[in-house]
Design an enzyme around this catalytic site. Structure first.
Site, short mmCIF file in Angstrom:
data_model
loop_
_atom_site.label_atom_id
_atom_site.label_comp_id
_atom_site.label_asym_id
_atom_site.label_seq_id
_atom_site.Cartn_x
_atom_site.Cartn_y
_atom_site.Cartn_z
N TYR A 77 0.84 -1.21 0.00
CA TYR A 77 0.00 0.00 0.00
C TYR A 77 0.87 1.26 0.00
O TYR A 77 0.61 2.21 -0.74
CB TYR A 77 -0.90 0.00 1.24
N PHE A 119 -8.12 19.26 -24.94
CA PHE A 119 -8.85 18.01 -25.17
C PHE A 119 -10.20 18.07 -24.42
O PHE A 119 -10.36 18.78 -23.45
CB PHE A 119 -8.01 16.81 -24.70
N ASP A 120 -11.18 17.28 -24.91
CA ASP A 120 -12.55 17.32 -24.35
C ASP A 120 -12.61 17.12 -22.84
O ASP A 120 -13.36 17.81 -22.15
CB ASP A 120 -13.49 16.25 -24.90
N ASP A 148 -0.18 19.16 -21.27
CA ASP A 148 -0.96 17.92 -21.39
C ASP A 148 -0.13 17.02 -22.31
O ASP A 148 -0.05 17.24 -23.52
CB ASP A 148 -2.34 18.21 -21.98
N ALA A 151 -0.08 13.76 -23.28
CA ALA A 151 -0.54 12.44 -23.73
C ALA A 151 0.36 11.89 -24.85
O ALA A 151 0.69 10.72 -24.87
CB ALA A 151 -1.99 12.51 -24.19
N LYS A 176 -1.39 6.41 -24.04
CA LYS A 176 -0.95 6.71 -25.41
C LYS A 176 0.55 6.40 -25.53
O LYS A 176 0.92 5.27 -25.73
CB LYS A 176 -1.26 8.17 -25.75
N HIS A 224 -22.19 12.34 -27.65
CA HIS A 224 -21.35 11.55 -28.52
C HIS A 224 -21.35 10.06 -28.18
O HIS A 224 -21.43 9.20 -29.05
CB HIS A 224 -19.93 12.11 -28.30
N1 F0G Z 1 -5.47 14.69 -23.08
C1 F0G Z 1 -5.44 14.31 -24.36
C2 F0G Z 1 -4.70 15.13 -25.37
C3 F0G Z 1 -6.11 13.14 -24.76
O1 F0G Z 1 -6.08 12.77 -26.04
C4 F0G Z 1 -6.80 12.37 -23.78
C5 F0G Z 1 -7.52 11.15 -24.15
C6 F0G Z 1 -6.79 12.82 -22.45
C7 F0G Z 1 -6.11 13.99 -22.13
C8 F0G Z 1 -7.51 12.06 -21.37
O2 F0G Z 1 -6.83 10.92 -21.05
O3 F0G Z 1 -8.41 9.08 -21.67
O4 F0G Z 1 -6.44 8.67 -20.18
O5 F0G Z 1 -8.37 9.96 -19.36
N2 F0G Z 1 -7.79 10.83 -25.32
C9 F0G Z 1 -8.45 9.62 -25.79
C10 F0G Z 1 -8.70 9.72 -27.27
C11 F0G Z 1 -9.65 9.23 -25.01
O6 F0G Z 1 -9.37 8.82 -27.82
O7 F0G Z 1 -8.22 10.65 -27.91
P1 F0G Z 1 -7.56 9.58 -20.54
#
Ligand code: F0G
Length: 497
Positions: A112, A164-165, A255, A257, A298, A489
């Site tokens: 833990y 990102f969304d 960010d 990713a 990613k 979506h």
């Molecule tokens: N930032 C970026 C640029 C992303 O593309 C994603 C996720 C996230 C943050 C969030 O990360 O999914 O690990 O919580 N992108 C995926 C996509 C879902 O299909 O582009 P997560």
């Protein structure tokens, strides 16, 4: 199996330069679309790995695909993965782990507190990014949740490039605002420019002058900019944004990713960077930031995992409380010990140049082939995906009839290929007016998982798209039969008009 047949032997190939080789036309009788791809394209250097384990996939008959899509309410998120032949829904968590990652998982320690697996992860984060503080989270959006809980309050402004969304969602959930300062080049899908993900400094300055630094907890750079086509941000631009932030006393976050793909583009496209290693470029990139969130699903090639990485102790302490509250104790957060092991190994593997060359080269191969065949795509190819431009694919269809969603359905019907709509449906309704807000770019994203599909799979995708292109005048628009109030979506249902 309903794979298209080709009556040809594989053409001879000769190496041409360091990472491409040209395939020469062998047989002039061949004019199938997929052989056009073989004949006209420069080919990439072979992958620096071989395949040890395989997973069967199956193309269902057309009638079954029709039935399944109808049952799914014409939303490919509702289609069972086993009914998909080539799954290009996302590159997130869909990569193939290496033998190195699988074997490091066996050393996962599930203590833990103070697990040696955490210490290995912390070391990998420090080696690759230079950040001294790290909080493991279950995925990228969880790292956003922790960071935003500590730093963002209602009314704040977070300027950046193509948030990102989920990032935007976490900002808006806190009644704060994400303001897009991406360069204008980003919004012209036909323009072939090297760094369409860059931040426009003039736009950023305007936002800061208008709102004042006290309303801006941090500036955010997303590398690569997924929402804008997987386009990179140059090191020069990151440096300029850093200098601007430093002069104004603003924090800068990344960010991250697709940080490794971004570094590869910098090496290949930015003058003066060509002789540096990917790791050197990655380290310099992060050196300009106060911290970073990372979806490790990613570029770190794990199926689940995220990181919040920080430079100063005070911010780390502020975030720690929320990490414990939302994710888990500081030395595991949202992950098991074995997950942290796979992630640590993935950070090193994902920043190897040969792997990145093969990976980004494969995406480019598909993108260039489609472009040369006259299919409208966003240019240039992104690092992780090719985006079909639905506005030019279906020029007569109103955006209110969801052309990108219609193409996504048709792609599944045509060949069992699953892409994803990045257009009017994803953009949701304006919360104030209740109206659709059709975005500038109406796209179908074909996202390529890492180390999963062969070039031959992608040739099949190419062929499927060409067949759809040839009958594009038959594609109808869609209307909702069910529309959820938020994030429509994922769960909306439709019928054909
Ligand atoms: N930032 C970026 C640029 C992303 O593309 C994603 C996720 C996230 C943050 C969030 O990360 O999914 O690990 O919580 N992108 C995926 C996509 C879902 O299909 O582009 P997560």
């Amino acid at each position: 199996m309903l794979l298209p047949t080709v009556g040809c032997t594989f053409p001879q190939a000769t190496y041409q330069e360091d990472w491409f080789y040209t395939v020469h036309k062998q047989d002039s009788r061949i004019n199938e679309p997929r052989t056009r791809l073989l004949m006209n394209h420069t080919y990439r250097a072979p992958e620096p790995f071989k395949i040890k384990m395989v997973e069967p996939i199956r193309l269902l008959p057309r009638e079954e695909r029709e039935r399944i899509l109808a049952e799914a309410g014409l939303n490919v998120f509702n289609v069972p993965a086993e009914a998909v032949f080539i799954d290009l829904l996302t590159d997130s968590g869909t990569g193939a782990m290496s033998e190195g990652q699988w074997s490091s998982m066996m050393q996962g320690d599930e203590s833990y507190a103070g697990s040696p697996s955490f210490l290995r992860l912390k070391q990998a984060v420090e080696d690759v990014t230079g950040f001294p503080y790290v909080l493991p989270t279950h995925q990228g959006r969880a790292a956003e949740n922790v960071l935003h809980s500590a730093l963002i309050k209602a009314g704040d402004i977070i300027p950046g490039n193509s948030h990102f969304d989920t990032t935007k969602g976490h900002i808006e959930f806190r009644h704060a605002h994400a303001i897009d300062c991406t360069v204008n080049e980003c919004f012209d899908p036909t323009l072939d420019a090297p760094f369409k993900g860059n931040v426009d400094l003039a736009k950023l300055e305007k936002v800061v002058d208008e709102h004042g630094v006290e309303k801006i907890p941090f500036v955010l750079i997303t590398i690569t900019n997924n929402s804008g086509g997987g386009q990179p941000v140059s090191l020069g631009n990151i440096k300029e944004v850093h200098a601007f932030c430093e002069a104004r006393g603003l924090k800068l976050f990344i960010d991250a990713a697709r940080f490794a793909e971004n570094a590869w583009f910098i090496k290949k496209r930015e003058p003066g960077q060509e002789n540096r290693t990917i790791r050197e470029i990655v380290a310099e990139t992060f050196s300009y930031a106060d911290g970073a969130t990372m979806s490790a699903k990613k570029d770190a090639i794990v199926n689940m995992g995220g990181l919040l990485m920080l430079r100063d102790e005070a911010t780390y302490q502020a975030c720690s409380t929320f990490n414990i509250l939302f994710e888990g104790y500081l030395t595991y957060g949202g992950l098991s010990g074995r997950d942290m092991e796979a992630l640590a190994t993935g950070l090193y593997e994902g920043t190897e140049e040969d792997y990145l060359t093969a990976r980004i080269g494969q995406v480019k191969m598909l993108g260039d082939a489609l472009h040369d065949a006259g299919i409208p795509t966003l240019r240039p190819p992104g690092g992780h995906a090719i985006y079909l431009d639905a506005k030019r694919f279906l020029p007569d269809m109103d955006q209110e009839l969801f052309p990108a969603q219609a193409l996504t359905c048709e792609l599944y019907l045509e060949g069992g290929v699953r892409g994803v709509e990045i257009g009017t449906v994803l953009a949701d309704r304006d919360p104030d007016t209740g109206k659709n807000r059709p975005p500038k770019l109406e796209l179908v994203r074909l996202t390529i998982p890492r180390r999963v599909y062969t070039d031959n799979h992608l040739m099949y995708v190419y062929d499927t798209i060409l067949k759809l292109w040839e009958r594009r005048d038959q594609v109808r628009g869609l209307k909702f039969t069910y529309e959820p109030p938020l994030l429509r979506h994922f769960s909306a249902r439709y019928e054909w008009l």
